[in-house]
Structures are given as C-alpha cells and as structure tokens.
Design an enzyme around this catalytic site. Structure first.
Site, PDB file in Angstrom:
ATOM      1  N   GLY A   8      10.655 -31.249  16.165  1.00 47.44           N
ATOM      2  CA  GLY A   8      10.676 -32.255  17.213  1.00 47.44           C
ATOM      3  C   GLY A   8      10.602 -33.646  16.636  1.00 47.44           C
ATOM      4  N   ASN A  11       6.450 -33.926  16.031  1.00 48.87           N
ATOM      5  CA  ASN A  11       5.829 -32.816  15.302  1.00 48.87           C
ATOM      6  C   ASN A  11       6.821 -31.707  15.002  1.00 48.87           C
ATOM      7  OD1 ASN A  11       3.125 -33.804  15.230  1.00 48.87           O
ATOM      8  ND2 ASN A  11       2.835 -33.160  17.353  1.00 48.87           N
ATOM      9  N   VAL A  13       6.657 -27.667  14.800  1.00 49.69           N
ATOM     10  CA  VAL A  13       5.852 -26.486  15.099  1.00 49.69           C
ATOM     11  C   VAL A  13       6.380 -25.343  14.235  1.00 49.69           C
ATOM     12  CG1 VAL A  13       5.120 -24.849  16.869  1.00 49.69           C
ATOM     13  CG2 VAL A  13       5.453 -27.251  17.465  1.00 49.69           C
ATOM     14  N   ASP A 109      15.317 -27.255  22.025  1.00 50.50           N
ATOM     15  CA  ASP A 109      13.940 -26.934  22.401  1.00 50.50           C
ATOM     16  C   ASP A 109      13.850 -26.492  23.858  1.00 50.50           C
ATOM     17  OD1 ASP A 109      14.683 -29.533  23.137  1.00 50.50           O
ATOM     18  OD2 ASP A 109      12.650 -30.328  22.973  1.00 50.50           O
ATOM     19  N   ASP A 129       7.325 -29.541  29.416  1.00 47.46           N
ATOM     20  CA  ASP A 129       7.083 -29.602  27.971  1.00 47.46           C
ATOM     21  C   ASP A 129       6.655 -31.022  27.621  1.00 47.46           C
ATOM     22  OD1 ASP A 129       7.124 -29.532  25.179  1.00 47.46           O
ATOM     23  OD2 ASP A 129       8.832 -28.164  25.120  1.00 47.46           O
ATOM     24  N   THR A 132       7.048 -35.738  22.597  1.00 47.09           N
ATOM     25  CA  THR A 132       7.436 -37.147  22.483  1.00 47.09           C
ATOM     26  C   THR A 132       7.949 -37.641  23.829  1.00 47.09           C
ATOM     27  OG1 THR A 132       8.056 -36.717  20.185  1.00 47.09           O
ATOM     28  CG2 THR A 132       8.800 -38.785  21.160  1.00 47.09           C
TER      29      THR A 132
END
Length: 255
Positions: A8, A11, A13, A109, A129, A132
């Site tokens: 992302g 981040n 994951v 995503d 979700d 950002t």
C-alpha cells in the site's frame, strides 16, 4: 507455506499462510527508495520473528497499488525466497464480477478485499478499508462488485491539518476520552476519530438506502480497529481480510 504481500501507499502488509491457516501478519512502512536487498532483509526479519525459514516458502502472491515498489519487492522475494511471485492484476483469476465503468481501474487491494469478503461473509456487503485512503466497496446479493467511494484517510487528514496550520499539533490515534474535548489535542482527536466514525455511519446508511436493503459491513485496514469501536453501525472487524483474499486468489490460480 505461501508468502502473501499487499503493498500500500503507507504500509506493506506481509504474512504467510498454510492450508487454511494464517501463520502471521506484519506491517512495515512502504519505502519507495528501498532496494530489493533491503526488502529481502525485511522478509527475512519477519520470518525469523515467527521462527519460520525461507526453505518453507513454496510460493508467493503480491497485490500492490504502488507500481514503483512492485517490481522491487518481486525481486526481493525471488532473491531471498527463490520463488517467482504471482502478482494480482490482468490475467489473474479472481472470480469477481466487477460492474464499474472501467474494471481495469479497480485497485488490486479492493479486488482482494472483495474476494475475501464474498467468501467469508453474507452479501450484500459493504467493505470499509481504512488505510492511506478510506474506501467503501459495495457488493450486491449476487456477488457483483457495484462500485464504492474513496475519501481521505484519517492519517492523511491529520497530517494535512498539522501542516496547514500554525498552532495545531500532530496527534496520536489513541481513543478520545469523550466527544467534547477540553484541550487542543483532545479536540483534534475527537474531531478526527469521531468524525471518521460518523462518516462511516452516514455513508453506510446512504448506501443501504440506495440499495434498498441492509448490508453486512466489514471494516479492515490499519486504522479500522481504532475507529470501529466508535461507530454506531454494526461492523465486523477483520484485520486479516487482505491475507484471506490473497490466499483465495492464489488457490484459484495454483490449485
């Protein structure tokens, strides 16, 4: 054991799964300047922390919304794990029926979230979700991805507030003690966190009114666990939704 990675804007994951079991999940900062060696070290560190080895990794799958990092991380996986990762994108089987104007524009995503949502929860559903950006994905009773909403993420809004004002500080995201703040920090915390919770409540209500039926509402993403308890809407908090989706997509393409 399969390595699963979602890249992302803020981040990355990362986790591993075996059969139907997620072995671990970790988050690291997305570094646009990191080399494949640096990301390889990140993978090694995560595996070491959970007493796993690269020899156990039989395959890998990556979803990414950061093209500049995608190839770097792919090379890191190949360098350290010795496997060529599958990348969620054109040509990958997902089983998802996407009913938006241009299906190719849907972020990987959101695709992965939707695949996991349909498999694990009753439809129709709304997937929130919180990363950002905060995104809302709407899936109807027939498992069609209808579209959604995108709005500014909580951390981005907080950074903008601090950088565009002279006297307002940056804050941490621990829950405010009450709605009515009595000092600057508590006022900002309440405004940001209760504001986002109220936004989720309001948008979910409007989506359900437009669909004409109630929906299962799933919250995921790095900030979801902080905001979900403040919402009046009944939410299912699922921090592992992305990894579940990557696991399902991997199996659809490597049965």
């Amino acid at each position: 054991m399969i390595l699963a990675v979602d890249i992302g804007n803020t981040n990355i994951v990362m986790g591993c799964f075996e059969d139907n079991r997620i072995l671990f999940q970790e988050r690291v900062c997305t570094n646009h300047r990191a080399t494949d060696l640096e990301y390889a070290v990140t993978i090694r560190t995560a595996l070491d922390m959970h007493r796993l080895s690269r020899e156990q990794i039989e395959g890998a799958i990556v979803s990414s919304v950061v093209p500049t990092v995608t190839n770097t991380f792919k090379r890191a996986i190949e360098k350290y794990c010795g496997v060529k990762p599958m990348v969620v994108g054109p040509g990958i089987k997902t089983g998802l029926s996407i009913r938006i104007d241009n299906p190719a524009q849907l972020g990987s995503d959101l695709v992965v979230d939707a695949v996991a949502g349909i498999h694990n929860y009753p439809s129709p559903m709304i997937i929130v979700d919180m990363g950002t950006a905060t995104t809302f994905s709407v899936i109807d009773a027939n498992h069609n991805y209808l579209g959604g909403l995108i709005t500014t993420g909580m951390a981005v809004a907080t950074d903008a507030l601090a950088s565009r004002t002279s006297q307002l500080p940056r804050i941490s995201f621990d829950p405010p003690k009450k709605v009515i703040g009595t000092n600057t920090v508590e006022c900002i915390k309440s405004g940001i966190m209760h504001g986002n919770a109220s936004m989720i409540d309001g948008i979910v209500t409007r989506i359900q009114e437009e669909l004409g039926q109630p929906c299962t509402v799933i919250a995921t993403g790095g900030l979801a666990s902080l905001v979900a308890p403040l919402c009046k809407t009944k939410l299912i908090l699922d921090d592992d939704l992305l990894l579940k989706g990557l696991m399902l997509i991997y199996r659809k393409n490597c049965p």
